[in-house]
Design an enzyme around this catalytic site. Structure first.
Site, short mmCIF file in Angstrom:
data_model
loop_
_atom_site.label_atom_id
_atom_site.label_comp_id
_atom_site.label_asym_id
_atom_site.label_seq_id
_atom_site.Cartn_x
_atom_site.Cartn_y
_atom_site.Cartn_z
CB VAL A 58 -0.93 0.02 1.24
CG1 VAL A 58 -1.93 1.16 1.14
CG2 VAL A 58 -1.66 -1.32 1.41
CB ILE A 84 4.95 1.03 4.08
CG1 ILE A 84 4.27 0.57 5.39
CG2 ILE A 84 4.67 2.49 3.77
CD1 ILE A 84 2.76 0.63 5.39
CE LYS A 85 4.13 -0.10 -5.32
NZ LYS A 85 2.98 -0.24 -6.23
CB ILE A 86 8.65 4.24 0.45
CG1 ILE A 86 8.10 3.63 1.74
CG2 ILE A 86 9.35 5.55 0.63
CD1 ILE A 86 7.64 4.61 2.76
#
Ligand code: E4P
Length: 221
Positions: A58, A84-86
């Site tokens: 996400v 967590i997509k960064i």
């Protein structure tokens, strides 16, 4: 090489999951923007989680480290298993560093070069997403970049998993597997294309025709 589906569409994800071929899902803000605007993002993601039960990436939309950390904490408050997509920007690397120190898995996205991949892995990323199609679009060879990343990974025993992203056609899946990606995240349409072959269809039609003929003969004998 594992397959993820690159989608935020619950029907597509449900179908791909039923086939037993996907180990996870990657979403991004553009994919979520295509879905029902009356559904809060957390409800869509919770439904996806119920269906797949595996990896879900996400993405944060802040461009400041503190904002990314706050968003990560919010995402984890409704989905503790989320990755967590960064984005691959300096502020993103600092966020990855902080999150990895807290054992929170991260997927660094929008990686277009081996140096970006290396930086993301050194910051502590769990996954690096190398974009193939978008590189091809500007006249570069996405698979060449992926091959370079995989070579560096092999040579230096890097831990982060390499995701082949921005997959546009079935040959990207084949080439990504040959180049050494650990995972390919594939749009639903391409995933379905990758399952079909005209000889499978023709062969099945012939088998069904012959089975019907035999059945007819056994009735008339
Ligand atoms: C990766 O995780 C991204 O969601 C995705 O692969 C982007 O692909 P696109 O170039 O088709 O938008």
């Amino acid at each position: 090489m594992q397959l993820f589906v690159d989608s935020a569409n619950v029907d597509e994800i449900r179908h791909a999951a039923q086939l037993g071929i996907i180990a996870g899902v990657t979403t991004n803000p553009s994919l979520l923007a295509k879905e029902d605007p009356t559904q809060p993002v957390e409800r869509i993601i919770a439904t996806i989680q119920e269906i797949v039960g595996g990896h879900i990436s996400v993405e944060v939309v802040s461009t400041e480290t503190d904002g990314m950390i706050r968003e990560a904490e919010e995402i984890l408050s409704w989905l503790p298993e989320a990755t967590i997509k960064i984005p691959m920007i300096p502020a993103g690397l600092a966020a990855v560093r902080q999150l990895s120190r807290r054992d929170i898995p991260t997927n660094v996205t929008l990686v277009f070069s081996p140096t970006q991949a290396l930086a993301a892995a050194n910051a502590g990323a769990s996954y690096v997403s190398v974009f193939l199609g978008r590189l091809d679009d500007i006249g570069h060879d996405g698979i060449d970049v992926l091959r370079d990343v995989a070579e560096i990974w092999d040579m230096h025993h890097m831990e982060a998993e390499i995701i082949a992203a921005s997959v546009r056609h079935p040959m990207h899946i084949v080439e990504a597997a040959k180049a050494g990606a650990h995972i390919a995240t594939v749009p639903y349409k391409v995933l379905m294309q990758s399952l079909t072959h005209p000889l499978t269809d023709a062969g099945l039609q012939a088998f069904l025709r012959d089975a019907a003929k035999r059945q007819q003969r056994s009735v008339t004998v």
